[in-house]
Enzyme design. Structure first.
Site, PDB file in Angstrom:
ATOM      1  CE  LYS A 151      10.107 -16.902  22.374  1.00 22.72           C
ATOM      2  NZ  LYS A 151      11.490 -16.581  21.954  1.00 22.72           N
ATOM      3  N   PRO A 189       4.690  -8.004  17.768  1.00 24.08           N
ATOM      4  CG  PRO A 189       6.695  -6.851  18.042  1.00 24.08           C
ATOM      5  CD  PRO A 189       5.440  -7.211  18.763  1.00 24.08           C
ATOM      6  N   GLY A 233       3.465 -15.836  17.220  1.00 18.33           N
ATOM      7  CA  GLY A 233       2.831 -16.892  16.440  1.00 18.33           C
ATOM      8  C   GLY A 233       2.716 -18.188  17.212  1.00 18.33           C
ATOM      9  CB  SER A 234       5.133 -20.025  19.358  1.00 18.62           C
ATOM     10  OG  SER A 234       6.097 -20.246  18.353  1.00 18.62           O
ATOM     11  CG  ASP A 280      10.052 -20.781  20.599  1.00 22.74           C
ATOM     12  OD1 ASP A 280      10.972 -21.569  20.879  1.00 22.74           O
ATOM     13  OD2 ASP A 280      10.244 -19.622  20.190  1.00 22.74           O
TER      14      ASP A 280
END
Length: 293
Positions: free
Chosen positions: A11, A99, A107-108, A141
């Site tokens: 995002k 990255p 990660g979210s 997030d």
């Protein structure tokens, strides 16, 4: 053995502001999210009756990514098992392309997809609202990735989907340095009268189906006021000089995105930036979130 493979998008934050700090130290944010077509690939495999210390196993193509309780995907499985009491275990294989320490939400996005996959594979029947609530426990997030596309969020509250921005060519770039989210918030707290982006105005213009170029003056990120990485400003300048109609650091950094009027100037910008920084990707805005393949 039951398995699900999902593509999980990154995002960008078209606008991001820190609007307050609660008594418990939690910062309140206001932002407009947008998913883009840079993906991780997540494979979630269900193992019935594998409980206890072996219930969760994380594998990853990147050696230095944590594969224990420090990993948000591990935390997602752990939270799901505690919430549902399902007597099962999971293997999670993370094929990472987004990255880390970039503000791109990799990660979210992975965590949201893992919660979804665990729910589907076990038939636990958790609702969309329950999954979003669990996601919020993992990170501010995470709930957005149960929606995707273009959305407004006063983080900590319900996500509000907005009319899709439309297909826009995007360049993402990141230098070698990362930015600690905790350090960024600490620096933010020390700011005196910082320039706040007008996130509500961007929300209103999106609701009125404004053209992407018309949103450029409203693109802003308060975290850019505290970054000490010169490469962030350099990347912004390079993107704007090569045809981007907007360029901004995303999240708490340190990746920078540029929005371009078409694919060709975006492609040329990518070629130039690959001589400057180790990570560059050309992608586009998308109207969806993670999906099974």
């Amino acid at each position: 053995m039951k398995r699900m493979v999902l593509k999980t998008p990154a995002k960008i934050n078209l606008a991001l502001d820190v609007v307050g700090k609660r008594a418990d130290g939690y910062h309140t944010l206001e932002t407009v999210f947008q998913t883009v077509s840079l993906y991780d690939t997540i494979t979630v495999t269900l193992f019935p009756h594998r409980t206890g210390e072996q219930a969760i196993r994380i594998l990853c193509n990147i050696p230095w990514i944590p594969k224990d309780e420090r990993n948000i995907a591990w935390k997602a499985v752990d939270l799901f098992l505690k919430k549902t009491g399902c007597p099962v275990g999971f293997d999670i294989y993370l094929q990472k392309y987004i990255p880390s320490q970039a503000g791109l939400g990799g990660g979210s996005s992975d965590a949201a997809a893992v919660l979804y996959a665990c729910n589907q594979l076990t038939g636990a029947g958790l609702s969309h609202a329950e999954l979003c609530e669990m996601g919020l426990q993992l990170g501010a997030d995470v709930p957005f990735f149960f929606y995707g596309g273009t959305a407004y969020a006063a983080v900590g509250e319900e996500i509000q989907p907005l009319p899709y921005l439309g297909d826009v060519s995007v360049v993402l770039a990141k230098g070698k340095g990362g930015i600690s989210t905790a350090a960024a918030y600490a620096a933010m707290d020390a700011l005196q009268n910082p320039p706040h982006p007008n996130v509500p105005e961007m929300k209103q213009r999106l609701q009125a189906y404004a053209e992407p170029k018309d949103l450029a003056p409203l693109c802003g990120n308060l975290f850019a006021e505290v970054t000490e990485l010169p490469i962030v400003q350099k990347l912004q300048q390079e993107m704007l000089a090569r045809g981007a109609f907007a360029s901004l650091m995303t999240g708490s950094g340190s990746a920078v995105f540029g929005l371009f009027p078409s694919q060709e100037p975006a492609r040329k910008c990518c070629s130039a930036l690959r001589k400057v920084v180790p990570f560059v990707a050309q992608c586009k805005t998308i109207p969806h979130t993670f999906y099974a393949i």
